[in-house]
Design a protein around this motif. Structure first.
Motif, PDB file in Angstrom:
ATOM      1  N   ALA A 135       0.844  -1.196   0.000  1.00 51.24           N
ATOM      2  CA  ALA A 135       0.000   0.000   0.000  1.00 51.24           C
ATOM      3  C   ALA A 135       0.876   1.242   0.000  1.00 51.24           C
TER       4      ALA A 135
ATOM      5  N   CYS B 131      -7.679   8.219   6.790  1.00 45.20           N
ATOM      6  CA  CYS B 131      -7.257   6.870   7.155  1.00 45.20           C
ATOM      7  C   CYS B 131      -8.167   6.338   8.256  1.00 45.20           C
TER       8      CYS B 131
ATOM      9  N   ASN C 276      -4.139   4.491  11.669  1.00 46.70           N
ATOM     10  CA  ASN C 276      -2.812   4.368  12.247  1.00 46.70           C
ATOM     11  C   ASN C 276      -2.359   5.817  12.442  1.00 46.70           C
TER      12      ASN C 276
ATOM     13  N   ASP D  13      -7.106   5.715   2.778  1.00 47.83           N
ATOM     14  CA  ASP D  13      -6.233   4.609   3.151  1.00 47.83           C
ATOM     15  C   ASP D  13      -7.043   3.645   4.019  1.00 47.83           C
TER      16      ASP D  13
HETATM   17  N1  PMP Z   1      -0.974   2.827   5.406  1.00 42.39           N
HETATM   18  C1  PMP Z   1      -0.937   2.697   6.731  1.00 42.39           C
HETATM   19  C2  PMP Z   1      -1.828   3.550   7.558  1.00 42.39           C
HETATM   20  C3  PMP Z   1      -0.061   1.777   7.329  1.00 42.39           C
HETATM   21  O1  PMP Z   1      -0.026   1.663   8.653  1.00 42.39           O
HETATM   22  C4  PMP Z   1       0.764   0.999   6.527  1.00 42.39           C
HETATM   23  C5  PMP Z   1       1.701   0.009   7.186  1.00 42.39           C
HETATM   24  N2  PMP Z   1       3.011   0.225   6.962  1.00 42.39           N
HETATM   25  C6  PMP Z   1       0.701   1.176   5.141  1.00 42.39           C
HETATM   26  C7  PMP Z   1      -0.184   2.088   4.620  1.00 42.39           C
HETATM   27  C8  PMP Z   1       1.566   0.420   4.183  1.00 42.39           C
HETATM   28  O2  PMP Z   1       1.321  -0.924   4.171  1.00 42.39           O
HETATM   29  P1  PMP Z   1       2.050  -1.905   3.145  1.00 42.39           P
HETATM   30  O3  PMP Z   1       2.995  -1.094   2.337  1.00 42.39           O
HETATM   31  O4  PMP Z   1       2.725  -2.930   3.985  1.00 42.39           O
HETATM   32  O5  PMP Z   1       0.950  -2.490   2.323  1.00 42.39           O
END
Ligand code: PMP
Ligand code: GLU
Length: 400
Positions: A100, A171, A175, A204
């Motif tokens: 992501a 989001c 997080n 997100d």
């Molecule tokens: N968005 C949020 C809010 C996250 O906490 C994370 C975790 N690192 C990510 C995106 C990216 O996730 P990933 O690249 O592992 O898919």
């Protein structure tokens, strides 16, 4: 002459990853560190997903992949978006990438021009601000706090949007706070955004499935926002697949095309094997997702109860993700046993690492000074021991 570009010199280091690395280094030196810093499920990737990856190797899925991802995976994602979220995205509107994280950065690079304003409610995940900086955009922070459950209000959002606003980044589940917006809350936000058609919404939704409310609303399903929401999601959190590096964006067709162009020039399609594993995750049995979510909910209950027993921490009850984000202002300005002063949440995080051997992340990393983040994606025993150590270390501080 250090040969480093201005662009990269001005970037901050990812503090979630830095703290995790530091705790791994201490561990290698023999220090018994409990790592509550990086946020990743501690579960193993489910067996049927690992089997699919092994099969992919045996079946020679080992060549370059299409830049936006295998069509079969994009179809599986389109089905997921339709069945779970009621969204109608064609496979051509989906781009798969290295997590992501890459897709978030791609969307920002593909849509933000120099000087464009990007509204980010804070506390916000570490990388958003840096990604906007990379695109030469201007970050407009909208601060929220524990008393409003860290949720931005429609009024705050309205006040932050100007004719120069290009993007609003949301989001949920969040997080670092664990807050989950309800559908009515999102509808009220959508009503504001509907009045500003120049604004693209970047949603997100990576923590969609780590949600204890039983309700999840994708921002792309909200009335008034048709055709201008980009959904970000992936397999890292829901399927315990952080190391496989597969995430996606689902976007209006021209944005998806622009992202493919960008990705085609600097990373190409994501790993063939990991894509096949992700396809198995989306098309296979889903019980594992609910089981892991239930384990996180139990740990949430435990960590909230234990943190509330520690004097001076202000603790809310997160509704999703796997983070606790207590306010620690009580301890800012306190004096440590060795006479040094705790000037900030960053000092406090360092103190907890040095004194309690518990790795956390300072709220400042999330544009939220005065807080600290604990990831509770670890065992009950680790959580009990960590909270005991944190309580003892904080009790040693002399508060003025
Ligand atoms: N968005 C949020 C809010 C996250 O906490 C994370 C975790 N690192 C990510 C995106 C990216 O996730 P990933 O690249 O592992 O898919
Ligand atoms: N999302 C996790 C965290 O915030 C993983 C680390 C990262 O990619 O920043 O800790």
């Amino acid at each position: 002459m250090d040969f480093i570009s201005q662009r990269v010199a001005s970037l901050a280091v990812s503090q979630t990853l830095a703290m995790s690395q530091r705790s791994a280094e201490l561990r290698a030196q023999g220090v018994d560190v409990i790592n509550l810093s990086v946020g990743e499920p501690d579960f193993d990737t489910p067996l049927h997903i690992k089997e699919a990856a092994k099969k992919a190797i045996d079946n020679n899925f080992t060549r370059y992949t299409p830049v936006p991802g295998y069509l079969s995976l994009r179809k599986a994602i389109a089905d997921k978006l339709r069945n779970e979220n009621g969204l109608d995205f064609a496979p051509e509107q989906i781009v798969v990438g290295n997590g992501a994280k890459q897709e978030l950065c791609n969307v920002i690079l593909a849509t933000v021009n120099t000087g464009d304003e990007v509204v980010i409610p804070t506390p916000a995940w570490v990388s958003y601000v840096e990604m906007v900086k990379l695109a030469d955009g201007k970050v407009v922070e909208v601060p929220t706090g524990i008393d409003s459950d860290f949720k931005v209000t429609p009024e705050q959002l309205e006040a932050a949007i100007t004719p120069r606003t290009r993007m609003v980044l949301m989001c949920s589940p969040s997080n670092p706070t664990g807050s989950v917006y309800t559908r009515p809350e999102l509808e009220a936000i959508a009503a504001v955004l509907a009045r500003h058609p120049q604004v693209l919404v970047l949603a997100d939704e990576i923590y969609e499935h780590i949600n204890y409310t039983g309700n999840f609303t994708s921002m792309a399903s909200l009335p008034g926002l048709e055709g201008r929401v980009v959904v970000i999601n992936g397999v890292s959190k829901a399927y315990a697949m952080t190391g496989w590096r597969i995430g996606f964006c689902a976007a209006p067709a021209p944005v998806a095309k622009a992202i493919s162009k960008l990705q085609g020039q600097y990373t190409s399609g994501a790993s063939s094997i990991a894509q096949k594993a992700a396809e198995a995750a989306y098309t296979g049995p889903q019980e594992c997702v609910a089981e892991m979510c239930e384990a996180f909910r139990r740990r949430r209950d435990l960590v909230v109860r234990l943190a509330r027993e520690i004097p001076g921490l202000k603790v809310n009850e997160p509704q999703g993700a796997f983070y606790l984000f207590p306010q620690v202002e009580h301890y800012i300005g306190a004096t440590a046993p060795d006479g040094t002063r705790i000037e900030s949440d960053s000092d406090l995080a360092m103190y907890l690492l040095d004194r309690a051997h518990v790795a956390t992340v300072a709220g400042s990393a999330f544009c939220a000074p005065g807080y600290i983040r604990f990831s509770y994606a670890t065992s009950d025993d680790n959580l009990r021991e960590a909270m005991k150590r944190i309580g003892a270390a904080l009790a040693e501080l002399r508060v003025q």
